[in-house]
Design a protein around this motif. Structure first.
Motif, PDB file in Angstrom:
ATOM      1  N   THR A   1      -8.506 -28.586  -0.809  1.00  0.00           N
ATOM      2  CA  THR A   1      -7.666 -28.773   0.369  1.00  0.00           C
ATOM      3  C   THR A   1      -6.410 -27.916   0.301  1.00  0.00           C
ATOM      4  OG1 THR A   1      -6.680 -30.659  -0.759  1.00  0.00           O
ATOM      5  CG2 THR A   1      -8.432 -31.141   0.828  1.00  0.00           C
ATOM      6  N   GLY A   2      -6.145 -27.347  -0.886  1.00  0.00           N
ATOM      7  CA  GLY A   2      -4.970 -26.485  -1.029  1.00  0.00           C
ATOM      8  C   GLY A   2      -5.149 -25.218  -0.203  1.00  0.00           C
ATOM      9  N   LYS A   3      -4.050 -24.740   0.331  1.00  0.00           N
ATOM     10  CA  LYS A   3      -4.116 -23.555   1.191  1.00  0.00           C
ATOM     11  C   LYS A   3      -4.185 -22.275   0.359  1.00  0.00           C
ATOM     12  CE  LYS A   3      -2.264 -24.739   5.617  1.00  0.00           C
ATOM     13  NZ  LYS A   3      -2.400 -26.191   5.619  1.00  0.00           N
ATOM     14  N   ARG A   4      -4.730 -21.240   0.989  1.00  0.00           N
ATOM     15  CA  ARG A   4      -4.763 -19.914   0.368  1.00  0.00           C
ATOM     16  C   ARG A   4      -3.847 -19.022   1.196  1.00  0.00           C
ATOM     17  NH1 ARG A   4     -10.286 -22.071   0.532  1.00  0.00           N
ATOM     18  NH2 ARG A   4     -10.087 -21.494   2.708  1.00  0.00           N
ATOM     19  N   ILE A   5      -2.791 -18.571   0.571  1.00  0.00           N
ATOM     20  CA  ILE A   5      -1.715 -17.916   1.310  1.00  0.00           C
ATOM     21  C   ILE A   5      -1.456 -16.525   0.743  1.00  0.00           C
ATOM     22  CG2 ILE A   5       0.721 -18.082   1.992  1.00  0.00           C
ATOM     23  CD1 ILE A   5       0.413 -21.166   1.434  1.00  0.00           C
ATOM     24  N   LEU A   6      -1.362 -15.534   1.628  1.00  0.00           N
ATOM     25  CA  LEU A   6      -1.067 -14.163   1.205  1.00  0.00           C
ATOM     26  C   LEU A   6       0.006 -13.596   2.126  1.00  0.00           C
ATOM     27  CD1 LEU A   6      -4.744 -12.943   0.786  1.00  0.00           C
ATOM     28  CD2 LEU A   6      -3.048 -13.010  -1.033  1.00  0.00           C
ATOM     29  N   ASN A   7       1.084 -13.141   1.540  1.00  0.00           N
ATOM     30  CA  ASN A   7       2.146 -12.538   2.348  1.00  0.00           C
ATOM     31  C   ASN A   7       2.494 -11.151   1.823  1.00  0.00           C
ATOM     32  OD1 ASN A   7       2.417 -14.854   3.969  1.00  0.00           O
ATOM     33  ND2 ASN A   7       3.811 -15.789   2.487  1.00  0.00           N
ATOM     34  N   PRO A   8       1.695 -10.166   2.157  1.00  0.00           N
ATOM     35  CA  PRO A   8       1.945  -8.838   1.607  1.00  0.00           C
ATOM     36  C   PRO A   8       3.062  -8.091   2.354  1.00  0.00           C
ATOM     37  CG  PRO A   8       0.004  -8.792   2.986  1.00  0.00           C
ATOM     38  CD  PRO A   8       0.498 -10.207   2.994  1.00  0.00           C
ATOM     39  N   VAL A   9       3.833  -7.353   1.585  1.00  0.00           N
ATOM     40  CA  VAL A   9       4.825  -6.463   2.179  1.00  0.00           C
ATOM     41  C   VAL A   9       4.477  -5.047   1.728  1.00  0.00           C
ATOM     42  CG1 VAL A   9       7.257  -5.795   2.246  1.00  0.00           C
ATOM     43  CG2 VAL A   9       6.619  -8.222   2.153  1.00  0.00           C
ATOM     44  N   THR A  10       4.350  -4.163   2.680  1.00  0.00           N
ATOM     45  CA  THR A  10       4.010  -2.783   2.349  1.00  0.00           C
ATOM     46  C   THR A  10       5.113  -1.892   2.904  1.00  0.00           C
ATOM     47  OG1 THR A  10       1.694  -3.375   2.613  1.00  0.00           O
ATOM     48  CG2 THR A  10       2.199  -1.027   2.493  1.00  0.00           C
ATOM     49  N   GLU A  11       5.708  -1.126   2.017  1.00  0.00           N
ATOM     50  CA  GLU A  11       6.843  -0.312   2.425  1.00  0.00           C
ATOM     51  C   GLU A  11       6.484   1.135   2.117  1.00  0.00           C
ATOM     52  OE1 GLU A  11      10.599  -1.990   0.830  1.00  0.00           O
ATOM     53  OE2 GLU A  11      11.145   0.117   0.527  1.00  0.00           O
ATOM     54  N   LEU A  12       6.501   1.973   3.145  1.00  0.00           N
ATOM     55  CA  LEU A  12       6.044   3.347   2.944  1.00  0.00           C
ATOM     56  C   LEU A  12       7.172   4.335   3.209  1.00  0.00           C
ATOM     57  CD1 LEU A  12       3.016   2.496   5.073  1.00  0.00           C
ATOM     58  CD2 LEU A  12       2.612   3.641   2.897  1.00  0.00           C
ATOM     59  N   HIS A  13       7.340   5.263   2.280  1.00  0.00           N
ATOM     60  CA  HIS A  13       8.295   6.348   2.481  1.00  0.00           C
ATOM     61  C   HIS A  13       7.498   7.645   2.430  1.00  0.00           C
ATOM     62  CE1 HIS A  13      11.593   3.492   1.880  1.00  0.00           C
ATOM     63  NE2 HIS A  13      10.765   2.934   0.990  1.00  0.00           N
ATOM     64  N   LEU A  14       7.332   8.260   3.586  1.00  0.00           N
ATOM     65  CA  LEU A  14       6.483   9.445   3.640  1.00  0.00           C
ATOM     66  C   LEU A  14       7.357  10.700   3.724  1.00  0.00           C
ATOM     67  CD1 LEU A  14       3.665   8.294   6.106  1.00  0.00           C
ATOM     68  CD2 LEU A  14       3.863   7.947   3.640  1.00  0.00           C
ATOM     69  N   GLU A  15       7.268  11.506   2.703  1.00  0.00           N
ATOM     70  CA  GLU A  15       8.026  12.755   2.717  1.00  0.00           C
ATOM     71  C   GLU A  15       7.321  13.791   3.581  1.00  0.00           C
ATOM     72  OE1 GLU A  15       9.331  14.184  -1.100  1.00  0.00           O
ATOM     73  OE2 GLU A  15       9.981  12.169  -1.707  1.00  0.00           O
ATOM     74  N   ALA A  16       7.978  14.948   3.721  1.00  0.00           N
ATOM     75  CA  ALA A  16       7.488  15.956   4.651  1.00  0.00           C
ATOM     76  C   ALA A  16       6.007  16.267   4.429  1.00  0.00           C
ATOM     77  CB  ALA A  16       8.311  17.229   4.502  1.00  0.00           C
ATOM     78  N   ASP A  17       5.290  16.357   5.540  1.00  0.00           N
ATOM     79  CA  ASP A  17       3.883  16.781   5.548  1.00  0.00           C
ATOM     80  C   ASP A  17       2.967  15.921   4.685  1.00  0.00           C
ATOM     81  OD1 ASP A  17       4.497  18.953   7.245  1.00  0.00           O
ATOM     82  OD2 ASP A  17       5.249  20.056   5.503  1.00  0.00           O
ATOM     83  N   SER A  18       3.373  14.736   4.373  1.00  0.00           N
ATOM     84  CA  SER A  18       2.481  13.852   3.617  1.00  0.00           C
ATOM     85  C   SER A  18       1.681  12.984   4.593  1.00  0.00           C
ATOM     86  CB  SER A  18       3.289  12.962   2.678  1.00  0.00           C
ATOM     87  OG  SER A  18       4.081  12.067   3.439  1.00  0.00           O
ATOM     88  N   THR A  19       0.600  12.406   4.068  1.00  0.00           N
ATOM     89  CA  THR A  19      -0.265  11.563   4.893  1.00  0.00           C
ATOM     90  C   THR A  19      -0.527  10.249   4.186  1.00  0.00           C
ATOM     91  OG1 THR A  19      -1.411  13.456   5.843  1.00  0.00           O
ATOM     92  CG2 THR A  19      -2.587  11.371   5.904  1.00  0.00           C
ATOM     93  N   ALA A  20      -0.445   9.164   4.921  1.00  0.00           N
ATOM     94  CA  ALA A  20      -0.874   7.872   4.380  1.00  0.00           C
ATOM     95  C   ALA A  20      -1.875   7.273   5.353  1.00  0.00           C
ATOM     96  CB  ALA A  20       0.315   6.939   4.206  1.00  0.00           C
ATOM     97  N   GLU A  21      -3.058   6.960   4.827  1.00  0.00           N
ATOM     98  CA  GLU A  21      -4.066   6.276   5.645  1.00  0.00           C
ATOM     99  C   GLU A  21      -4.275   4.896   5.052  1.00  0.00           C
ATOM    100  OE1 GLU A  21      -7.654   8.551   5.787  1.00  0.00           O
ATOM    101  OE2 GLU A  21      -6.651  10.268   6.715  1.00  0.00           O
ATOM    102  N   LEU A  22      -4.029   3.878   5.852  1.00  0.00           N
ATOM    103  CA  LEU A  22      -4.147   2.506   5.355  1.00  0.00           C
ATOM    104  C   LEU A  22      -5.299   1.803   6.040  1.00  0.00           C
ATOM    105  CD1 LEU A  22      -1.202   3.335   4.653  1.00  0.00           C
ATOM    106  CD2 LEU A  22      -0.530   0.990   5.152  1.00  0.00           C
ATOM    107  N   GLU A  23      -6.096   1.127   5.226  1.00  0.00           N
ATOM    108  CA  GLU A  23      -7.178   0.340   5.796  1.00  0.00           C
ATOM    109  C   GLU A  23      -6.984  -1.076   5.278  1.00  0.00           C
ATOM    110  OE1 GLU A  23     -11.004   2.185   5.033  1.00  0.00           O
ATOM    111  OE2 GLU A  23     -11.881   0.177   5.079  1.00  0.00           O
ATOM    112  N   MET A  24      -6.695  -2.002   6.181  1.00  0.00           N
ATOM    113  CA  MET A  24      -6.390  -3.357   5.730  1.00  0.00           C
ATOM    114  C   MET A  24      -7.348  -4.327   6.384  1.00  0.00           C
ATOM    115  SD  MET A  24      -2.438  -2.912   5.232  1.00  0.00           S
ATOM    116  CE  MET A  24      -1.566  -2.663   6.736  1.00  0.00           C
TER     117      MET A  24
END
Ligand SMILES: Nc1ncnc2c1ncn2[C@@H]1O[C@H](COP(=O)(O)OP(=O)(O)OP(=O)(O)O)[C@@H](O)[C@H]1O
Ligand SMILES: [Mg+2]
Lengths: 305, 245
Positions: A136-159
């Protein structure tokens, strides 16, 4: 690792054994295995509070797996992982968290991930959330994602979060320098009385930066979802966000899109659509011999693919 | 064999009953190719919807292979062998052409099999097999895929609602060949097509003219077609082309 832990590992990271390349497997607050490679160094922070992951400039076609497993009821943890991704590297990072809660106390994992993506680097980040166990206990997820993208960089996130997580509050922030590119694909399904809140704040600060944040979700039963995306265009840039939700049963979906353009050459678009499964889609699949429930399943599976 | 016996269909519109179909009776015998034609709004698509179970008649009976299917669900009818290609095909986000053909066939398909259905409707299979059946497909492409799903399904009775709509005239001969192969391939299979096209009417065994919610005429092609030529029910390809340009 026991069988439950192994099964969760395969759910969240498609892993049946230790992965290739660098990895750290976190099980119930401790490390169940870690490996650094020549180019990717995983350094634990003090007292198990997280990891520093340093990827050398120019590292190409390498991967890091950092799955997290909680299998004890009542576990609560906050983990800080910092990723330093060297210039011109091209890497895949597979995170993900699975909770098995067979008891009556809540289990919670809050992963705080910070990414410093160097000039010209390319990162693909895959994160799956999964919960199971009939306690009966809950399953809890609180993700924090912090992105700092420098020049000409790429971040592809699949969540991806398809099953078993009772409560999520996901916060993703990003700041983009010139020519940086952010692509986010979120896939979400909630059921029962689950609640999932996704907050995005994207600052496009550099010229010619682009961002594309797309969420596809299905809300069933009595669940609740909120999609809250703010895209700031502070330079000549292109930003797009999209929330596309199927609502079922007595669920509720709230979309709060915000675009804030403060440069004449900022081009920002938001699309949002919430609705039930189209009746004609069900009918079409039923004329091909599927029952209504089978047709629903096909439509949802396709939608979340 | 399909038989409609005194079928009627009435809907409520702002509290008042509106009769869409009245007393419609006809048969489609095994191995026959029957075409329903008639003016817009006459009730043709409604007949197709009643046969497939998308709508339920308010009067009369529908018999399929000796069984009363009037009250059966869409799924049950599909399983008995009723196939239906819609006038306006449906789009799906995330379901690709191969998925749809697999669902239609009711079993896993090899890429070769899936491709063969697409080639038969004139689509270069390689380009389409992994495309999503979504808004990115043109109307004509979608219409061809809709026809291909019936090829994959191989139903005993195939109902096509205006299959020619949106399909360019140059592919027309191929389309007609598709129907002929379909009829010959399925033993005792029959085809019911709703169409305004003279060339489709011309290959029919029988023609049914539906107007204003009832059957105006029905009989062998040679008896009916002469009455239709020159009316809006039978438009030759050339006339349409001229009108469009
Ligand atoms: N559920 C409904 N409620 C109200 N009117 C309806 C309903 N279904 C059909 N109709 C009306 O019944 C008539 C017949 O429609 P139907 O779609 O069967 O025509 P059709 O012969 O297929 O026309 P077309 O050649 O344009 O495709 C139309 O006037 C339509 O508006
Ligand atoms: Mg019609």
């Amino acid at each position: 690792m026991d069988d439950i832990q192994k099964r969760i590992l395969s759910e969240v990271a498609d892993l049946h054994d230790v992965p290739e390349g660098a990895y750290n497997i976190r099980v119930d607050g401790g490390s169940a295995g870690r490996r650094s490679t020549e180019n990717i160094e995983i350094i634990p922070k003090p007292e198990g509070s997280g990891l520093d992951i340093r990827i050398k400039p120019g590292t190409r076609r390498e991967s890091v797996h950092i799955p997290v497993i909680l299998s004890k009821t009542g576990m609560k943890e906050v983990v800080y992982n910092d990723f330093y991704i060297g210039e011109d590297s091209d890497v895949v990072i597979v995170a993900g968290c699975g909770i098995h809660n067979g008891g009556s106390q809540d289990s919670q994992h809050d992963g705080i991930h910070r990414f410093f993506v160097g000039r010209g680097a390319k990162m693909r980040y895959v994160e799956k959330h999964y919960g199971e166990g009939d306690g009966t206990g809950k399953r809890i997820l609180n993700p924090v994602t912090e992105l700092h993208l420098e020049a000409d960089s790429t971040a592809e996130l699949e969540m991806v979060q398809i099953r078993g997580v009772d409560s999520t509050e996901r916060v993703t922030t990003a700041e983009l320098a010139e020519g940086a590119r952010l692509v986010v694909q979120e896939r979400l399904m909630t059921h029962g009385t689950q609640s999932a809140v996704s907050v995005y704040k994207v600052d496009m600060n550099g010229e010619n930066s682009t961002s594309d944040v797309v969420s596809r979700s299905v809300a069933r039963d009595d669940s609740y979802q909120k999609f809250d995306a703010l895209i700031n265009g502070n330079a000549p840039c292109r930003g797009h966000s999209e929330c596309d939700a199927i609502i079922m049963d007595r669920a509720r979906v709230l979309a709060v899109p915000q675009l804030d353009a403060n440069n004449i050459d900022a081009a920002l678009i938001h699309e949002a659509a919430i609705g039930k499964i189209a009746g004609d889609q069900l009918i079409k699949l039923m004329t091909l011999g599927l029952t209504e429930a089978e047709a629903e399943e096909q439509i949802i599976n396709g939608f979340l693919k | 064999m399909l038989e409609l016996q005194n079928v009627s269909y009435t809907v409520e519109d702002e509290g008042r009953p509106v009769e869409i179909l009245k007393d419609v009776s006809f048969k489609v015998d095994d191995r026959k190719f029957v075409v329903i034609t008639g003016p817009n709004g006459g009730g043709k698509s409604t007949i197709a919807r009643l046969i497939s179970g998308v709508a339920v008649p308010t009067g009369g009976r529908i018999i399929f292979d000796g069984q009363d299917i009037t009250k059966l669900s869409i799924t049950e009818r599909a399983k008995l062998g009723v196939g239906y290609a819609l006038q306006q095909p449906v789009r799906f986000k995330g379901i690709d052409v191969k998925d749809l053909l697999r669902i239609a066939a009711g079993h896993k398909l090899t890429t070769d099999e899936a491709c063969s259905y697409l080639s038969r409707v004139g689509l270069c299979a390689r380009d389409y097999i992994n495309r999503e059946v979504n808004a990115s497909l043109s109307g004509g492409e979608l219409k061809r895929i809709e026809i291909a799903t019936l090829l994959a399904r191989k139903p005993k009775l195939s109902v096509f609602d205006e299959p020619e709509a949106g399909i360019d005239l140059w592919s027309f001969q191929n389309l007609i060949r598709v129907f002929e192969i379909m009829r010959s391939e399925i033993e005792d299979g029959s085809i019911l097509i709703i169409s305004h096209q003279e060339r489709i009417l011309d290959i029919a065994d029988e023609i049914i003219v539906v107007a204003d919610g009832h059957i105006e005429r029905q009989g062998p092609k040679d008896d009916i077609l002469p009455h239709l030529v020159g009316t809006t029910s039978a438009i030759s390809g050339c006339t349409r082309l001229v009108e469009r340009s």
